[in-house]
Design a protein around this motif. Structure first.
Motif: not given
Ligand SMILES: [Zn+2]
Length: 159
Positions: A117-120, A131-136, A140-142, A151-159
């Motif tokens: 993931x690329x973060x801001x 990243x923190x989400x990987x650690x914990x 991550x919040x979108x 895959x979850x990210x791609x699915x969310x975009x396609x939905x």
């Protein structure tokens, strides 16, 4: 003649034949310059600014010789190199190649090597390594994620 060799007393922005000494904030238009640097006001048409202040206002010296200004400080005196705003030129906008290089450098600091993931924001890669989400182990919040290759990210975009 180098700038170091220049006689300080030979330069005078007021053209009244005397050397000038500014206390801090007493340079011509210093208040307006500082406001512009902070983004609190328009860029003054005249006045003196340091190279750093010019840059903050989106300007560059533009080939002019700096005016050496002896400044009075609490701790004594030092010389500041000031530039005339009316002679300054707009800062060059970076070329596409420069922007691409900058983006690559930023991408490296903002992309988690574990989840991709690329973060801001820049990641604690030096200390944490991911990243923190990987650690914990959480999602991550979108609104913090610029790009999510999972895959979850791609699915969310396609939905
Ligand atoms: Zn991650």
């Amino acid at each position: 003649m180098s700038d170091q060799d220049r006689e300080l007393v030979d330069v005078d922005v007021h053209d009244d034949g005397t050397a000038f000494t500014f206390g801090w904030l007493q340079a011509p238009n210093a208040d307006a310059v500082l406001a512009a640097v902070r983004g609190d006001g328009p860029i003054p048409e005249t006045g003196l600014a340091t190279r750093r202040q010019l840059r903050a206002m989106g300007l560059r010296p533009g080939g002019q010789d700096p005016v050496p200004a002896p400044l009075s400080w609490r701790s004594g005196r030092r010389t500041a190199w000031l530039y005339r705003i009316e002679l300054a030129k707009p800062k060059r906008t970076p070329t596409l190649a420069q922007e691409a290089a900058l983006d690559r450098a930023m991408a490296q600091r903002q992309t988690c090597p574990k989840c991709g993931r690329r973060y801001f924001a820049c990641l604690p890669l030096r200390t944490l390594g991911h990243c923190d989400p990987c650690e914990g182990g959480y999602t991550p919040s979108p609104d913090t994620v610029m790009h999510d290759p999972s895959p979850a990210g791609i699915h969310r975009l396609a939905a």
